[in-house]
Design an enzyme around this catalytic site. Structure first.
Site, mmCIF file in Angstrom:
data_model
loop_
_atom_site.group_PDB
_atom_site.id
_atom_site.type_symbol
_atom_site.label_atom_id
_atom_site.label_comp_id
_atom_site.label_asym_id
_atom_site.label_seq_id
_atom_site.Cartn_x
_atom_site.Cartn_y
_atom_site.Cartn_z
ATOM 1 N N LYS A 1 27.740 16.937 43.644
ATOM 2 C CA LYS A 1 28.041 15.774 42.799
ATOM 3 C C LYS A 1 26.762 15.269 42.131
ATOM 4 O O LYS A 1 26.740 14.938 40.949
ATOM 5 C CB LYS A 1 28.675 14.665 43.646
ATOM 6 N N GLN B 1 31.094 9.284 50.769
ATOM 7 C CA GLN B 1 31.603 10.618 51.101
ATOM 8 C C GLN B 1 32.378 10.572 52.424
ATOM 9 O O GLN B 1 31.865 10.096 53.431
ATOM 10 C CB GLN B 1 30.426 11.609 51.200
ATOM 11 N N ASP C 1 36.081 6.635 43.153
ATOM 12 C CA ASP C 1 37.007 7.533 43.855
ATOM 13 C C ASP C 1 38.448 7.030 43.727
ATOM 14 O O ASP C 1 39.387 7.758 44.050
ATOM 15 C CB ASP C 1 36.635 7.611 45.345
#
Ligand code: NAP
Length: 284
Positions: A54, A98, A121
């Site tokens: 990422k 994460q 997200d």
């Protein structure tokens, strides 16, 4: 019928090229690039790889990115303290935690602590609620990527019968909501469903289960579109999806490979969400 492959790598490349332009435009208008902060706790090997990837993608597009690596033993209040600080930082447009987090941490509380406007997200209950009400919002990256892939192959979903297998908050549920918002007729299956009975009637099948090769050729209607979100380790550690690729490719009109299908689009959509979050924040 032999399925045409849906090339997620090429589609992600196209999305990234479009984003580079948007990033340049944003920087010109505001004097700074959009920025994303990625938080990782502990040393889960897969998480390390995902975060590194990422970060690399963000840098290649000209975004600012910050990686915060916390020890496995980090406390809930230390993690929440960092999120609170990042919520207040002007140059941070997106915050990503994460997953999975170490077991002693309360994942739901951590995700709820992220400012919804910075929740790239799309996991915050406020963004999930907006999605379910059909309102514009930050949408989870994997299902958003799947919608882009359907669009790219020219599949208008309105009026189509779509079956989503898997009801996680990360993939299945938001996937079903996006399809419904786009006027598909949606069936959301899970471990208690008679999945084959549903997929046999589907124009579009989206598998997000985590069971290698679950979806067999005789589950699929001739000419259906099949999207394989699954990422599993098969024999010899080989990466494979939830769909029995060889069998299903004899029935479907379109099919995503694993690897090279949904995975690359997920990261491209994270970057897309970061740029959108930056634009929305700067409009205030
Ligand atoms: P998850 O949270 O474990 O959810 C799995 C879902 O599948 C659950 O809803 C479960 O039903 C359902 N299920 C399990 N066995 C089933 C069966 N035999 N028949 C029908 N449904 C069944 O998984 P997830 O996080 O959504 O991930 C799913 C897969 O997608 C994994 O392989 C993951 O690695 C992959 N993934 C890929 C990407 C990408 O970028 N390509 C991103 C995210 C996830 P119940 O709810 O009834 O238990």
């Amino acid at each position: 019928m032999v399925a045409k492959l849906i090339d997620g790598k090429a589609m992600a490349e196209k999305q990234r090229a479009l984003l580079v332009e948007e990033v340049r435009g944003f920087e010109k208008a505001t004097g700074r690039p959009p920025g994303i902060a990625v938080l990782r706790a502990g040393e889960d090997p897969a998480s390390r790889i995902y975060v590194a990837s990422k970060k690399r993608t963000a840098q290649s597009l000209g975004l600012n990115s910050w990686e915060h690596v916390l020890p496995e033993q980090v406390t809930q209040s230390e993690l929440l303290g960092l999120i609170e600080r990042l919520n207040g930082e002007e140059e941070v447009d997106g915050i990503l935690v994460q997953l999975p987090l170490p077991k002693h941490l309360d994942t739901h509380a951590v995700l709820r602590a992220i400012l919804p406007q910075k929740d790239v997200d799309g996991f915050h209950p406020m963004n999930a609620g907006s999605l379910f009400q059909g309102m514009p919002t930050l949408v989870p990256c994997t299902p958003l990527g799947v919608m882009k892939m359907l669009e790219e192959i020219g599949c208008g979903v309105a009026g189509k019968r779509a079956v989503v297998i898997g009801r996680s908050n990360i993939v299945g549920r938001p996937m079903a909501a996006l399809l419904l918002n786009a006027s598909a007729s949606v069936v959301l299956c899970h471990s208690k469903s008679d999945v084959r009975a549903e997929t046999l009637r589907a124009d579009i099948v989206i598998a997000a289960v985590g069971v290698a090769g679950l979806v067999r050729g005789d589950w699929i209607r001739e000419g259906a579109i099949v999207i394989d979100v699954g990422m599993n380790r098969g024999e010899g550690g080989k990466l494979c999806g939830d769909v029995a690729f060889e069998e299903v490719s004899q029935k479907a009109a379109w099919l995503t490979p694993v690897p090279g299908g949904v995975g690359p689009m997920t990261i491209a959509m994270l970057m897309h969400n970061t740029v959108q979050a930056a634009k929305l924040r700067c409009k205030r």
